[in-house]
Design a protein around this motif. Structure first.
Motif, short mmCIF file in Angstrom:
data_model
loop_
_atom_site.label_atom_id
_atom_site.label_comp_id
_atom_site.label_asym_id
_atom_site.label_seq_id
_atom_site.Cartn_x
_atom_site.Cartn_y
_atom_site.Cartn_z
N LEU A 1 -16.26 5.05 63.59
CA LEU A 1 -16.86 4.53 64.46
C LEU A 1 -17.14 4.70 65.74
O LEU A 1 -18.33 4.58 66.41
N ALA A 2 -16.09 5.22 66.63
CA ALA A 2 -16.21 5.76 67.80
C ALA A 2 -17.19 6.93 67.96
O ALA A 2 -17.95 6.93 68.97
N GLU A 3 -17.26 7.79 66.84
CA GLU A 3 -18.29 8.78 66.84
C GLU A 3 -19.71 8.31 66.96
O GLU A 3 -20.68 8.92 67.45
N GLN A 4 -20.04 7.22 66.06
CA GLN A 4 -21.21 6.65 65.92
C GLN A 4 -21.55 6.05 67.29
O GLN A 4 -22.68 6.10 67.82
N VAL A 5 -20.52 5.26 68.00
CA VAL A 5 -20.78 4.81 69.24
C VAL A 5 -21.12 5.77 70.23
O VAL A 5 -22.31 5.57 71.20
N TYR A 6 -20.37 6.84 70.27
CA TYR A 6 -20.65 7.88 71.29
C TYR A 6 -22.08 8.24 71.10
O TYR A 6 -22.94 8.66 72.08
N SER A 7 -22.60 8.83 69.70
CA SER A 7 -23.98 9.36 69.49
C SER A 7 -25.00 8.34 69.68
O SER A 7 -26.11 8.75 70.30
N PHE A 8 -24.88 6.97 69.66
CA PHE A 8 -25.99 6.14 70.03
C PHE A 8 -25.97 6.13 71.51
O PHE A 8 -27.06 6.24 71.96
N PHE A 9 -24.98 6.01 72.28
CA PHE A 9 -25.22 6.03 73.81
C PHE A 9 -25.67 7.16 74.38
O PHE A 9 -26.30 7.45 75.46
N TYR A 10 -25.35 8.40 73.54
CA TYR A 10 -25.64 9.74 74.19
C TYR A 10 -27.34 9.83 73.84
O TYR A 10 -27.94 10.43 74.57
N SER A 11 -27.66 9.55 72.55
CA SER A 11 -29.26 9.51 72.35
C SER A 11 -29.95 8.50 73.04
O SER A 11 -30.92 8.88 73.62
N LEU A 12 -29.45 7.31 73.59
CA LEU A 12 -29.96 6.45 74.53
C LEU A 12 -30.07 7.11 75.67
O LEU A 12 -31.07 6.95 76.29
N TYR A 13 -29.04 7.65 76.20
CA TYR A 13 -29.06 8.36 77.48
C TYR A 13 -30.22 9.70 77.59
O TYR A 13 -30.99 9.71 78.44
N ASN A 14 -30.22 10.22 76.53
CA ASN A 14 -31.28 11.44 76.61
C ASN A 14 -32.89 10.96 76.61
O ASN A 14 -33.57 11.27 77.08
N GLU A 15 -32.91 9.64 75.88
CA GLU A 15 -34.20 9.02 75.85
C GLU A 15 -34.50 8.65 77.24
O GLU A 15 -35.67 8.79 77.57
N LEU A 16 -33.61 7.69 77.90
CA LEU A 16 -33.81 7.38 79.15
C LEU A 16 -34.17 8.66 80.18
O LEU A 16 -35.04 8.62 81.02
N ALA A 17 -33.39 9.64 79.82
CA ALA A 17 -33.45 10.96 81.25
C ALA A 17 -34.99 11.39 80.72
O ALA A 17 -35.39 12.01 81.58
N THR A 18 -35.41 11.57 79.50
CA THR A 18 -36.45 12.10 79.08
C THR A 18 -37.70 11.29 79.67
O THR A 18 -38.84 11.98 80.10
N ARG A 19 -37.53 10.15 79.47
CA ARG A 19 -38.62 9.38 79.78
C ARG A 19 -38.81 8.95 81.34
O ARG A 19 -39.72 9.00 81.97
N TYR A 20 -37.72 8.85 82.36
CA TYR A 20 -37.80 8.59 83.46
C TYR A 20 -37.09 9.47 84.55
O TYR A 20 -37.34 9.31 85.77
N MET A 21 -36.90 10.52 84.10
CA MET A 21 -36.18 11.71 84.99
C MET A 21 -37.23 12.67 84.88
O MET A 21 -37.96 12.95 83.92
#
Length: 267
Positions: free
Chosen positions: A247-267
């Motif tokens: 569960l912790a690994e899935q939560v980490y993967s979710f937030f990591y992919s969310l961070y990459n998506e935001l970084a790609t779109r707004y940075m």
């Protein structure tokens, strides 16, 4: 105006004696050694003191880490009684034994003879070996404590953990012996190493089972029931731990992919 009077203890005693009083006891003050005198210890004497302390440390280390666990193995009833009642079991020794077991596993991975060594040296990971070496006594200790508290067990969490660590003494000794022997055996003689491993694990299980009897003050039947319950509790704890880790690994993967998506779109 004040004047400094240089009056000795002998003079005071003479006056008190004349007046009929008790005299003071004369105590000669020992001169405080200077820094130079302290530093003028002969080098030979320093070496002698160092080797005396080192010899005492080695003797204590041997008695605690090798002699007493061997005594428990050969005299389990008396040994575990001294371990618990006379407080001869020490947490520092328990940790030392389990760390020596981990070191043995690391050496076994790399330096087992070529006839028996099927490990890939490029995949050597000391952290993984450390986790696999330390986790069994911790996991079994927690599971056994959770079960024996419901079965009127007398052992504390600390005592159970130390008992399990002490129980790794036979496999640790035989493991080091196998590393040396494995470099000299042929393929036909490799079964001898397997037999030694079986003996080592059998002695480890023997120490753990007799330790449960001694620590919890159980009879044979109650000890066997506690072992079955401990195995079930260990399986449940391991399942829950793996579930939480996943569960912790899935939560980490979710937030990591969310961070990459935001970084790609707004940075």
């Amino acid at each position: 105006m004040k004047r400094n009077l240089d009056v000795s203890v002998k003079d005071v005693n003479y006056i008190r004696q004349e007046l009929g009083y008790d005299t003071y006891e004369v105590v000669e003050k020992q001169p405080t050694p200077s820094k130079e005198q302290k530093e003028k210890v002969p080098f030979k004497e320093k070496c002698k003191n160092f080797f005396a302390k080192f010899k005492a440390f080695c003797k204590k280390f041997y008695d605690d880490v090798f002699r007493f666990p061997g005594y428990i193995l050969s005299h389990p009833v008396q040994g575990w009684q001294e371990f618990k009642q006379e407080k001869r079991g020490k947490m520092s020794v328990a940790i030392t034994i389990i760390l020596l077991y981990v070191v043995m596993r690391m050496l076994e991975y790399k330096y087992t003879g070529p006839v028996l060594n099927t490990n890939n040296p490029y995949k050597f990971n000391s952290i993984t070996i450390l986790i696999y070496g330390v986790m069994p006594p911790i996991l079994l200790g927690v599971a056994n404590w959770s079960v024996t508290t419901l079965m009127d067990g007398k052992g504390k969490m600390k005592e159970i953990f130390m008992m399990l660590c002490y129980s790794f003494f036979p496999i640790m000794i035989i493991g080091f012996l196998n590393i040396v022997i494995s470099n000299y055996v042929t393929e036909d003689e490799a079964q001898f190493i397997l037999i030694l491993n079986i003996i080592g694990w059998a002695l480890t299980a023997y120490m753990a089972l007799t330790g449960l009897i001694g620590i919890h003050e159980y009879g044979l039947g109650k000890m066997l029931w506690s072992v079955i319950a401990t195995v079930i509790a260990t399986a449940i704890i391991a399942f829950l731990a793996l579930l939480l880790f996943n569960l912790a690994e899935q939560v980490y993967s979710f937030f990591y992919s969310l961070y990459n998506e935001l970084a790609t779109r707004y940075m």
